[in-house]
Design a protein around this motif. Structure first.
Motif, PDB file in Angstrom:
ATOM      1  N   SER B  51       1.033  -1.179  -0.028  1.00  0.00           N
ATOM      2  CA  SER B  51       0.118   0.182   0.013  1.00  0.00           C
ATOM      3  C   SER B  51       0.821   1.098   0.001  1.00  0.00           C
ATOM      4  O   SER B  51       0.458   2.414  -0.376  1.00  0.00           O
ATOM      5  CB  SER B  51      -1.155   0.039   0.955  1.00  0.00           C
ATOM      6  OG  SER B  51      -0.215  -0.212   2.484  1.00  0.00           O
ATOM      7  N   ASN B  52       1.984   1.223   0.544  1.00  0.00           N
ATOM      8  CA  ASN B  52       2.992   2.067   0.404  1.00  0.00           C
ATOM      9  C   ASN B  52       3.918   2.541  -0.832  1.00  0.00           C
ATOM     10  O   ASN B  52       4.629   3.254  -0.948  1.00  0.00           O
ATOM     11  CB  ASN B  52       3.995   2.358   1.789  1.00  0.00           C
ATOM     12  CG  ASN B  52       4.920   1.029   1.737  1.00  0.00           C
ATOM     13  OD1 ASN B  52       4.944   0.242   0.857  1.00  0.00           O
ATOM     14  ND2 ASN B  52       5.820   1.204   2.584  1.00  0.00           N
ATOM     15  N   GLU B  53       3.528   1.512  -1.958  1.00  0.00           N
ATOM     16  CA  GLU B  53       4.301   1.452  -2.973  1.00  0.00           C
ATOM     17  C   GLU B  53       3.226   2.115  -4.070  1.00  0.00           C
ATOM     18  O   GLU B  53       2.015   1.887  -4.094  1.00  0.00           O
ATOM     19  CB  GLU B  53       4.546   0.133  -3.371  1.00  0.00           C
ATOM     20  CG  GLU B  53       5.649  -0.296  -2.377  1.00  0.00           C
ATOM     21  CD  GLU B  53       5.964  -1.657  -2.966  1.00  0.00           C
ATOM     22  OE1 GLU B  53       5.240  -2.508  -2.941  1.00  0.00           O
ATOM     23  OE2 GLU B  53       7.330  -1.886  -2.985  1.00  0.00           O
ATOM     24  N   ARG B  54       3.801   2.880  -5.043  1.00  0.00           N
ATOM     25  CA  ARG B  54       3.085   3.595  -6.225  1.00  0.00           C
ATOM     26  C   ARG B  54       3.232   2.628  -7.479  1.00  0.00           C
ATOM     27  O   ARG B  54       2.288   2.314  -8.294  1.00  0.00           O
ATOM     28  CB  ARG B  54       3.343   4.875  -6.566  1.00  0.00           C
ATOM     29  CG  ARG B  54       2.680   5.563  -5.272  1.00  0.00           C
ATOM     30  CD  ARG B  54       1.321   5.718  -5.226  1.00  0.00           C
ATOM     31  NE  ARG B  54       0.780   6.155  -3.828  1.00  0.00           N
ATOM     32  CZ  ARG B  54       0.452   5.498  -2.862  1.00  0.00           C
ATOM     33  NH1 ARG B  54       0.421   4.042  -2.946  1.00  0.00           N
ATOM     34  NH2 ARG B  54       0.159   6.092  -1.729  1.00  0.00           N
ATOM     35  N   THR B  67      -3.886   4.276  -4.113  1.00  0.00           N
ATOM     36  CA  THR B  67      -4.773   3.971  -2.853  1.00  0.00           C
ATOM     37  C   THR B  67      -5.830   4.936  -2.971  1.00  0.00           C
ATOM     38  O   THR B  67      -6.910   4.439  -2.193  1.00  0.00           O
ATOM     39  CB  THR B  67      -3.977   3.838  -1.698  1.00  0.00           C
ATOM     40  OG1 THR B  67      -3.080   4.880  -1.448  1.00  0.00           O
ATOM     41  CG2 THR B  67      -3.097   2.663  -1.690  1.00  0.00           C
TER      42      THR B  67
END
Lengths: 114, 112
Positions: B51-54, B67
């Protein structure tokens, strides 16, 4: 690469008979799963198993279904009294540890209930 | 329970073209995974994005995650006939859940 092994690849049975589907997960894995896929439909979760007990199960996994890890290597799915609608491809899967969410799937057992 | 929905349901392209598949979901996630299924075979894990990766790359695969829009896309570049398969996004049903659920998938056909 290590793999999940399922036997048999095809199983034909008569309605009302018991079947046992067998799986050998990857040896150092801790979490075990059964999924099914009815022809042309999506892959559906049946049950997850961790630390020698069921951790989660779906509505599909009713009293006719049971799972067992009888020894250190096998993981089985038993259907007590098969119905026509149990005909599907059944997949076993495993994963190794908390923090690694990737599942490894076997090639499946095609169950045909006549 | 949480599950992703892929679109399109089916995609047909010529070999060498790029293929893009999308996945939308409804609630917050820790990660999202993409799997491939060749006809009649088991699922094979392709890539996981947290979730903290794009964006994440693996060979000819590129996955993005937004997200704020609750959506992900899988791009296969320079497609080959061997890429013909169904592609699924997969999500865990909730915090602490063991249940990985799959969408209905995108059926990709790559024409030689």
């Amino acid at each position: 690469e290590p793999e999940v092994t399922q036997t048999p690849s095809h199983q034909v049975t008569q309605m009302g008979q018991e079947v046992i589907l067998r799986c050998v997960p990857i040896s150092n894995h801790l979490y075990f799963y059964w999924y099914r896929q009815i022809l042309g439909q999506k892959v559906e979760f049946l049950v997850s198993f961790y630390n020698n007990e069921i951790s989660e199960k779906s509505e599909i996994f009713d009293d006719q279904f049971s799972v067992e890890r009888p020894d250190g290597s096998n993981f089985t799915l038993k259907i007590r009294s098969t119905k026509l609608e149990d005909s599907a491809m059944y997949f076993c899967a495993s994963r190794d540890r908390v923090g690694n969410e990737k599942l490894f799937f076997g090639s499946g057992t095609q169950l045909s209930v006549l | 329970s949480q599950q992703g929905e892929e679109d399109p349901q089916a995609l047909s392209i010529q070999e060498g073209e790029n293929a893009t598949m999308n996945c939308s979901y409804k609630t917050s996630i820790n990660n999202l995974q993409w799997y491939r299924q060749n006809s009649g075979r088991g699922l094979v894990h392709l890539i996981l994005i947290r979730s903290n990766e794009r964006e994440k790359h693996s060979g000819r695969l590129r996955v993005t995650l937004d997200t704020s829009k609750k959506s992900s896309s899988l791009l296969i570049t320079a497609s080959r006939a061997a890429d013909t398969a169904s592609y699924f996004c997969a999500l865990y049903s909730g915090a602490g859940s063991y249940q990985l659920t799959f969408g209905k998938g995108t059926k990709l056909s790559v024409i030689p």
